[in-house]
Design an enzyme around this catalytic site. Structure first.
Site, PDB file in Angstrom:
ATOM      1  N   CYS A 248       0.866  -1.182   0.000  1.00  0.00           N
ATOM      2  CA  CYS A 248       0.000   0.000   0.000  1.00  0.00           C
ATOM      3  C   CYS A 248       0.903   1.233   0.000  1.00  0.00           C
ATOM      4  O   CYS A 248       1.907   1.260   0.718  1.00  0.00           O
ATOM      5  CB  CYS A 248      -0.875  -0.023   1.254  1.00  0.00           C
TER       6      CYS A 248
ATOM      7  N   HIS B 239      -9.231  -3.635  -2.063  1.00  0.00           N
ATOM      8  CA  HIS B 239      -8.204  -2.910  -1.299  1.00  0.00           C
ATOM      9  C   HIS B 239      -8.545  -1.415  -1.276  1.00  0.00           C
ATOM     10  O   HIS B 239      -8.485  -0.781  -0.213  1.00  0.00           O
ATOM     11  CB  HIS B 239      -6.829  -3.163  -1.934  1.00  0.00           C
ATOM     12  N   GLU B 240      -8.886  -0.870  -2.443  1.00  0.00           N
ATOM     13  CA  GLU B 240      -9.197   0.572  -2.520  1.00  0.00           C
ATOM     14  C   GLU B 240     -10.516   0.882  -1.820  1.00  0.00           C
ATOM     15  O   GLU B 240     -10.631   1.884  -1.112  1.00  0.00           O
ATOM     16  CB  GLU B 240      -9.237   1.042  -3.982  1.00  0.00           C
TER      17      GLU B 240
ATOM     18  N   HIS C 152     -10.174   1.335   1.863  1.00  0.00           N
ATOM     19  CA  HIS C 152      -9.667   2.648   2.306  1.00  0.00           C
ATOM     20  C   HIS C 152     -10.817   3.613   2.591  1.00  0.00           C
ATOM     21  O   HIS C 152     -10.702   4.483   3.448  1.00  0.00           O
ATOM     22  CB  HIS C 152      -8.738   3.259   1.252  1.00  0.00           C
TER      23      HIS C 152
HETATM   24  C1  4LI Z   1       6.405  -1.472 -11.064  1.00  0.00           C
HETATM   25  C2  4LI Z   1       5.869  -0.959 -12.222  1.00  0.00           C
HETATM   26  C3  4LI Z   1       5.222  -8.986  -5.203  1.00  0.00           C
HETATM   27  C4  4LI Z   1       5.164  -8.341  -3.968  1.00  0.00           C
HETATM   28  C5  4LI Z   1       4.096  -9.104  -6.023  1.00  0.00           C
HETATM   29  C6  4LI Z   1       5.611  -2.110 -10.121  1.00  0.00           C
HETATM   30  C7  4LI Z   1       4.534  -1.082 -12.460  1.00  0.00           C
HETATM   31  C8  4LI Z   1       3.947  -7.761  -3.551  1.00  0.00           C
HETATM   32  C9  4LI Z   1       2.891  -8.526  -5.622  1.00  0.00           C
HETATM   33  C10 4LI Z   1       4.247  -2.232 -10.330  1.00  0.00           C
HETATM   34  C11 4LI Z   1       2.808  -7.862  -4.370  1.00  0.00           C
HETATM   35  C12 4LI Z   1       3.718  -1.710 -11.508  1.00  0.00           C
HETATM   36  C13 4LI Z   1       1.322  -4.449  -6.099  1.00  0.00           C
HETATM   37  C14 4LI Z   1      -0.385  -4.374  -4.582  1.00  0.00           C
HETATM   38  C15 4LI Z   1       1.141  -6.083  -4.494  1.00  0.00           C
HETATM   39  C16 4LI Z   1       3.884  -7.083  -2.240  1.00  0.00           C
HETATM   40  C17 4LI Z   1      -1.189  -1.357  -4.849  1.00  0.00           C
HETATM   41  C18 4LI Z   1       4.040  -3.871  -8.520  1.00  0.00           C
HETATM   42  C19 4LI Z   1       2.504  -1.982  -8.622  1.00  0.00           C
HETATM   43  C20 4LI Z   1       3.023  -4.709  -7.837  1.00  0.00           C
HETATM   44  C21 4LI Z   1       1.458  -2.757  -7.921  1.00  0.00           C
HETATM   45  C22 4LI Z   1      -3.458  -2.318  -4.304  1.00  0.00           C
HETATM   46  C23 4LI Z   1      -2.462  -4.469  -3.303  1.00  0.00           C
HETATM   47  C24 4LI Z   1      -2.073  -2.598  -4.849  1.00  0.00           C
HETATM   48  C25 4LI Z   1       1.691  -8.661  -6.511  1.00  0.00           C
HETATM   49  C26 4LI Z   1       4.193  -7.294   0.162  1.00  0.00           C
HETATM   50  C27 4LI Z   1       0.583  -0.065  -3.848  1.00  0.00           C
HETATM   51  N1  4LI Z   1       0.242  -3.822  -5.637  1.00  0.00           N
HETATM   52  N2  4LI Z   1       1.803  -5.556  -5.538  1.00  0.00           N
HETATM   53  N3  4LI Z   1       0.044  -5.492  -3.991  1.00  0.00           N
HETATM   54  N4  4LI Z   1       3.405  -2.859  -9.367  1.00  0.00           N
HETATM   55  N5  4LI Z   1       1.993  -3.923  -7.194  1.00  0.00           N
HETATM   56  N6  4LI Z   1      -1.516  -3.765  -4.160  1.00  0.00           N
HETATM   57  N7  4LI Z   1       1.609  -7.263  -3.946  1.00  0.00           N
HETATM   58  N8  4LI Z   1       4.164  -7.827  -1.169  1.00  0.00           N
HETATM   59  N9  4LI Z   1      -0.293  -1.215  -3.873  1.00  0.00           N
HETATM   60  O1  4LI Z   1       3.522  -5.921  -2.167  1.00  0.00           O
HETATM   61  O2  4LI Z   1      -1.328  -0.543  -5.747  1.00  0.00           O
HETATM   62  S1  4LI Z   1      -4.049  -3.983  -3.994  1.00  0.00           S
HETATM   63 CL1  4LI Z   1       2.036  -1.872 -11.864  1.00  0.00          CL
HETATM   64 NI    NI Z   2      -3.656   1.051  -0.025  1.00  0.00          NI
END
Ligand code: 4LI
Ligand code: NI
Length: 188
Positions: A110, A153-154, A157
């Site tokens: 997040c 998730h959103e 919030h």
């Molecule tokens: C770079 C360029 C590994 C670890 C895999 C990165 C473009 C985790 C996953 C991204 C994980 C992009 C994401 C979310 C997770 C982890 C969110 C990377 C951005 C992966 C988004 C809201 C939960 C969303 C899948 C602790 C900021 N996002 N990864 N979870 N990506 N991203 N969430 N999990 N382990 N969070 O975080 O936007 S729902 Cl697109």
């Molecule tokens: Ni969040």
């Protein structure tokens, strides 16, 4: 432009509060804000822009994360079927959900949480959500898998709920009842 300094971190009270409904049809001001939130997500996923402005990548951003008690969020991502979700939503409602649960096998992150919180976050595997989108249209979305996880998730919030509130404290990696892991689009 929205940057990391605009994003409030855990500990800020607005992140634990139930956000206020926004006026419909949305005001120009709320629409402009939601457009900026969507642009932040696009920027955060653009390697050059993200590097230049030191943005952490996200696929979703909710107004409370900017310190604003408003029921609106933006999402920008592609699911496994190649379906693109790139829009902003006002006053979303989850009108139905599956019994079956799902979770991301890598856990969740997040933008308001600057630490790793390990564990599975149980989510409904399928949800139906209604909202008003950025274009001002009433929409009904049927979401599953990764898309369902991101929207929940959103949505959380807007109700003052953080992803780690759902993690089992005794056994963070115990498979939630009724749950199958869901796959995420490979990012590189
Ligand atoms: C770079 C360029 C590994 C670890 C895999 C990165 C473009 C985790 C996953 C991204 C994980 C992009 C994401 C979310 C997770 C982890 C969110 C990377 C951005 C992966 C988004 C809201 C939960 C969303 C899948 C602790 C900021 N996002 N990864 N979870 N990506 N991203 N969430 N999990 N382990 N969070 O975080 O936007 S729902 Cl697109
Ligand atoms: Ni969040």
């Amino acid at each position: 432009m929205i940057t990391m300094k605009d994003i409030v971190l855990e500990g800020h009270p607005v992140l634990t509060q139930v956000a206020q409904e926004v006026q419909l049809p949305p005001t120009e001001e709320d629409t402009e804000l939601l457009k900026k939130m969507l642009q932040f997500l696009k920027n955060s996923q653009d390697e050059e822009i993200a590097e230049k402005y030191k943005l952490r990548a996200g696929v979703g951003l909710a107004a409370p994360q900017l310190g604003l008690s408003k029921r609106m969020f933006a999402v920008h991502f592609e699911d496994l079927d190649g379906k693109v979700y790139s829009d902003g939503y006002f006053n979303p409602k989850i009108i139905s959900h599956s019994v079956e649960k799902t979770f991301l096998s890598s856990g969740e992150g997040c933008l308001s949480v600057e630490r790793e919180v390990p564990g599975y976050v149980p989510r409904y595997a399928r949800i139906t959500l209604t909202a008003t989108n950025l274009a001002g249209e009433k929409v009904k979305l049927r979401l599953r898998g990764y898309a369902a996880v991101v929207f929940q998730h959103e949505f959380d919030h807007l109700n003052g709920i953080m992803f780690y509130d759902h993690i089992n404290k005794e056994e963070p990696f115990s498979i939630p009842n009724n749950a199958k892991p869901c796959d995420v689009v490979d990012l590189d």
